[in-house]
Design a protein around this motif. Structure first.
Motif, short mmCIF file in Angstrom:
data_model
loop_
_atom_site.label_atom_id
_atom_site.label_comp_id
_atom_site.label_asym_id
_atom_site.label_seq_id
_atom_site.Cartn_x
_atom_site.Cartn_y
_atom_site.Cartn_z
N LEU A 160 0.82 -1.44 -0.06
CA LEU A 160 0.08 0.32 -0.35
C LEU A 160 0.63 1.00 0.07
CD1 LEU A 160 -2.56 1.57 -0.05
CD2 LEU A 160 -2.66 0.56 2.75
N THR A 161 1.59 1.14 0.85
CA THR A 161 3.26 2.54 1.18
C THR A 161 3.46 2.56 -0.19
OG1 THR A 161 3.63 2.23 3.07
CG2 THR A 161 4.63 2.94 1.74
N ILE A 210 -2.57 11.46 0.96
CA ILE A 210 -3.41 10.92 1.07
C ILE A 210 -3.83 11.21 2.59
CG2 ILE A 210 -4.24 8.56 0.74
CD1 ILE A 210 -3.00 8.39 -1.65
N THR A 211 -5.18 10.56 3.05
CA THR A 211 -4.78 10.71 4.52
C THR A 211 -6.37 8.79 5.14
OG1 THR A 211 -4.26 12.17 5.58
CG2 THR A 211 -5.37 11.14 6.69
N LEU A 212 -6.28 7.89 6.01
CA LEU A 212 -6.99 7.46 6.43
C LEU A 212 -7.23 7.56 7.64
CD1 LEU A 212 -5.06 3.82 4.57
CD2 LEU A 212 -6.80 5.13 3.66
N LEU A 213 -8.63 7.32 7.66
CA LEU A 213 -9.52 7.90 9.00
C LEU A 213 -10.04 6.12 9.76
CD1 LEU A 213 -11.02 10.99 8.47
CD2 LEU A 213 -8.41 10.80 9.65
N ASP A 267 -1.45 8.24 7.05
CA ASP A 267 -1.18 8.95 6.45
C ASP A 267 -0.04 7.18 6.01
OD1 ASP A 267 2.38 11.29 5.62
OD2 ASP A 267 0.86 9.33 4.06
N PRO A 268 -0.57 7.33 4.44
CA PRO A 268 -0.05 5.17 3.58
C PRO A 268 0.97 5.46 2.54
CG PRO A 268 -2.03 6.15 2.76
CD PRO A 268 -2.19 7.21 3.94
N LYS A 269 1.49 6.74 2.69
CA LYS A 269 2.49 6.99 2.10
C LYS A 269 3.85 6.78 3.04
CE LYS A 269 1.17 10.15 -1.17
NZ LYS A 269 1.40 11.52 -2.12
N LEU A 307 1.91 3.87 8.26
CA LEU A 307 0.81 3.10 8.60
C LEU A 307 0.39 1.93 9.91
CD1 LEU A 307 -1.16 2.26 5.82
CD2 LEU A 307 -0.26 1.49 4.84
N LEU A 308 1.95 1.54 9.58
CA LEU A 308 1.75 0.52 11.28
C LEU A 308 1.32 0.54 12.27
CD1 LEU A 308 5.03 -1.42 9.32
CD2 LEU A 308 3.29 -2.30 8.98
#
Lengths: 86, 152
Positions: A22-23, A33-36, A43-45, A50-51
């Motif tokens: 994904l990263t 991009i933000t995952l909430l 921040d999946p970058k 992410l972890l």
């Protein structure tokens, strides 16, 4: 802003391998991009971000994408998330 | 919480020539301790080749070699400080390499437990106080104490 709800479907959740994939995918996208999930913002970058979010199978998230072509990129990201495998 | 930190998997100075050597040496301890099956080391090496586990943190680079739960008998996390830095590929960034100073090798059966452990590891090693304790741990006792305190 593109914003959609999604559910982590990968059977083992976002452990190291799918998180890495994904990263790598998100780093190529010229948008923010933000995952909430609840109070958590990832921040999946950033693989570390992410972890640190610890997203397991079934976790409901909100995907936010900001930037040029955000809708198209956002839809592509949702598809990528849905297809993440072990 | 299930015990995962064991004395036999704490190595204050691992002398390895490269990533493969580090994984083989450290993995041998997991096998000798009955934590993993004899397929574990080969599986970790294969996985590391395709999906590297190096991470460049603020103040330290580490690697987290592991593989899927079918190669595991009992869950465990090992901590090894490398005598000299070893190059690993960076997780999620195929073009970047890191000079890992520490290995966290994981033998985890339950996928949910792996996600939880990775979250814990990120929390620990982005905490400057915890990171400092691991960096300062110069012998077995100090490293085991840090591992038990933060990862146990």
């Amino acid at each position: 802003m593109f914003e959609r709800r999604a559910v982590i479907q990968n059977p083992s959740g976002l452990h190291a391998r799918p998180a890495s994939q994904l990263t790598a995918y998100c780093k190529k996208l010229p948008v923010k991009i933000t995952l909430l999930h609840g109070e958590t913002k990832a921040d999946p970058k950033s693989i570390i971000s992410l972890l640190a979010a610890g997203m397991k199978r079934g976790t409901e998230i909100t995907v936010q994408v900001e930037g040029e072509n955000e809708d198209e990129i956002g839809e592509g990201l949702l598809l990528f998330l849905a297809q993440l495998a072990e | 919480m299930t015990k995962t930190v064991y004395q036999e998997l704490i190595v204050p100075e691992l002398d390895a020539g490269d990533a493969g050597d580090a994984i083989r040496q450290f993995g041998a301890r997991f096998l000798a301790g009955g934590f993993v099956r004899d397929t574990f080391v080969a599986a970790v090496l294969e996985r590391e080749e395709k999906y590297p586990t190096g991470l460049q943190l603020d103040g330290m680079a580490l690697a987290m070699p592991h593989t899927s739960g079918e190669h595991v008998r009992r869950p465990a996390v090992g901590v090894a400080k490398l005598k000299k830095p070893v190059i690993f590929g960076h997780m999620g960034d195929e073009e970047t390499k890191v000079e890992a100073e520490m290995l966290l090798m994981m033998a985890i059966q339950d996928p949910d437990a792996q996600v939880d452990l990775l979250r814990k590891v990120m929390g620990v090693f982005t905490n400057q106080e915890a990171l400092a304790e691991f960096k300062a741990a110069g012998d077995f006792e100090a490293l085991y104490a840090a591992a038990t305190k933060y990862l146990g």
